[in-house]
Design a protein around this motif. Structure first.
Motif, PDB file in Angstrom:
ATOM      1  N   THR A  33       0.830  -1.211   0.000  1.00  0.00           N
ATOM      2  CA  THR A  33       0.000   0.000   0.000  1.00  0.00           C
ATOM      3  C   THR A  33       0.858   1.253   0.000  1.00  0.00           C
ATOM      4  O   THR A  33       0.605   2.202  -0.753  1.00  0.00           O
ATOM      5  N   LYS A  34       1.883   1.272   0.836  1.00  0.00           N
ATOM      6  CA  LYS A  34       2.727   2.455   0.947  1.00  0.00           C
ATOM      7  C   LYS A  34       3.535   2.704  -0.329  1.00  0.00           C
ATOM      8  O   LYS A  34       3.777   3.855  -0.703  1.00  0.00           O
ATOM      9  N   LEU A  35       3.947   1.636  -0.992  1.00  0.00           N
ATOM     10  CA  LEU A  35       4.751   1.773  -2.211  1.00  0.00           C
ATOM     11  C   LEU A  35       3.892   1.964  -3.459  1.00  0.00           C
ATOM     12  O   LEU A  35       4.374   2.429  -4.491  1.00  0.00           O
ATOM     13  N   GLY A  36       2.632   1.559  -3.355  1.00  0.00           N
ATOM     14  CA  GLY A  36       1.762   1.649  -4.519  1.00  0.00           C
ATOM     15  C   GLY A  36       2.060   0.603  -5.574  1.00  0.00           C
ATOM     16  O   GLY A  36       1.885   0.849  -6.772  1.00  0.00           O
ATOM     17  N   VAL A  37       2.514  -0.568  -5.136  1.00  0.00           N
ATOM     18  CA  VAL A  37       2.806  -1.671  -6.066  1.00  0.00           C
ATOM     19  C   VAL A  37       2.104  -2.927  -5.558  1.00  0.00           C
ATOM     20  O   VAL A  37       1.663  -2.992  -4.410  1.00  0.00           O
ATOM     21  N   ASN A  38       2.037  -3.959  -6.407  1.00  0.00           N
ATOM     22  CA  ASN A  38       1.342  -5.168  -5.967  1.00  0.00           C
ATOM     23  C   ASN A  38       2.217  -6.007  -5.031  1.00  0.00           C
ATOM     24  O   ASN A  38       3.425  -5.817  -4.940  1.00  0.00           O
ATOM     25  N   ARG A  39       1.561  -6.959  -4.383  1.00  0.00           N
ATOM     26  CA  ARG A  39       2.239  -7.757  -3.354  1.00  0.00           C
ATOM     27  C   ARG A  39       3.364  -8.605  -3.936  1.00  0.00           C
ATOM     28  O   ARG A  39       4.375  -8.837  -3.273  1.00  0.00           O
ATOM     29  N   THR A  40       3.225  -9.046  -5.183  1.00  0.00           N
ATOM     30  CA  THR A  40       4.275  -9.866  -5.801  1.00  0.00           C
ATOM     31  C   THR A  40       5.587  -9.093  -5.892  1.00  0.00           C
ATOM     32  O   THR A  40       6.673  -9.644  -5.629  1.00  0.00           O
ATOM     33  N   VAL A  41       5.500  -7.823  -6.254  1.00  0.00           N
ATOM     34  CA  VAL A  41       6.702  -6.981  -6.330  1.00  0.00           C
ATOM     35  C   VAL A  41       7.347  -6.858  -4.960  1.00  0.00           C
ATOM     36  O   VAL A  41       8.572  -6.966  -4.813  1.00  0.00           O
ATOM     37  N   VAL A  42       6.522  -6.669  -3.934  1.00  0.00           N
ATOM     38  CA  VAL A  42       7.047  -6.530  -2.569  1.00  0.00           C
ATOM     39  C   VAL A  42       7.730  -7.821  -2.125  1.00  0.00           C
ATOM     40  O   VAL A  42       8.811  -7.794  -1.524  1.00  0.00           O
TER      41      VAL A  42
END
Length: 213
Positions: A33-42
């Motif tokens: 949420t904080k990065l604005g990317v999907n969970r796979t990227v995280v």
């Protein structure tokens, strides 16, 4: 992002900064949420950072800063010390007192660079690596006062006999240096700090801050 920068590296560094700003860690969902990317990227970012011991995940799955950052951090002090030495030498010679750069290390003030004057008959012995509470001594109190003062506003702190009987000190905080919290000061054997020392210490702190930007 410009063509010359790496999006993946940028995201990885942002992850480290986010984790460094929290005491309880962050979940994959919170980071996503904080990065604005999907969970796979995280997940991929965390896996890579874990391989380098820069991130660790607890049993609950929360990510935290890993011990690998300590190895990187140990290299920071020599760089900061080198940048500060010219201003410290000038300050020590001008005032005729021991000059020092002090940085915050947890709840303590840590002297990372010390320069003694060359022309005085006697001066206070002070060594790099010396630690003391932020609540005692000019160096620590200058740092604490900066936390209460409007950003960018100069100022200095004077103390008498708080760390060593018969010695007084003056220090000014570093202002406008991202990621570095510290102060520049002098310690001398005197009944009181001469009037011109406070403003001179402020000037030295400004010089060190400019060298670190």
């Amino acid at each position: 992002m410009t063509a010359e920068t790496s999006q993946t590296l940028d995201r990885g560094l942002r992850v480290l900064k986010l984790l460094a700003d929290t005491d309880h860690g962050l979940t994959v969902t919170e980071l996503s949420t904080k990065l604005g990317v999907n969970r796979t990227v995280v997940y991929r970012l965390l896996a890579t950072l874990e391989q380098h011991a820069l991130v660790r995940r607890d049993l609950g799955g929360r990510a935290r800063v890993g011990l690998g950052v300590l190895g990187l951090g140990r290299q920071v002090h020599p760089l900061v010390r080198e940048a500060a030495l010219p201003a410290l030498r000038s300050l020590a010679e001008d005032i005729g007192a021991t000059a020092h750069l002090t940085l915050v290390d947890g709840a303590e003030a840590l002297a990372v660079a010390v320069v003694e004057p060359t022309w005085t008959d006697y001066h206070v012995a002070y060594r790099a690596g010396f630690r003391h509470s932020l609540e005692r001594g000019a160096a620590g109190k200058a740092i604490l006062s900066a936390r209460q003062r409007p950003a960018g506003e100069p100022g200095y702190t004077l103390t008498q006999g708080e760390l060593e009987a018969g010695a007084c000190g003056a220090a000014a905080p570093l202002v406008g240096v991202s990621g570095v919290e510290g102060s520049v000061g002098v310690v001398m054997l005197a009944d009181a700090v001469p009037e011109r020392v406070g403003p001179r210490v402020v000037d030295a702190a400004r010089e060190v801050a400019e060298a670190l930007r």
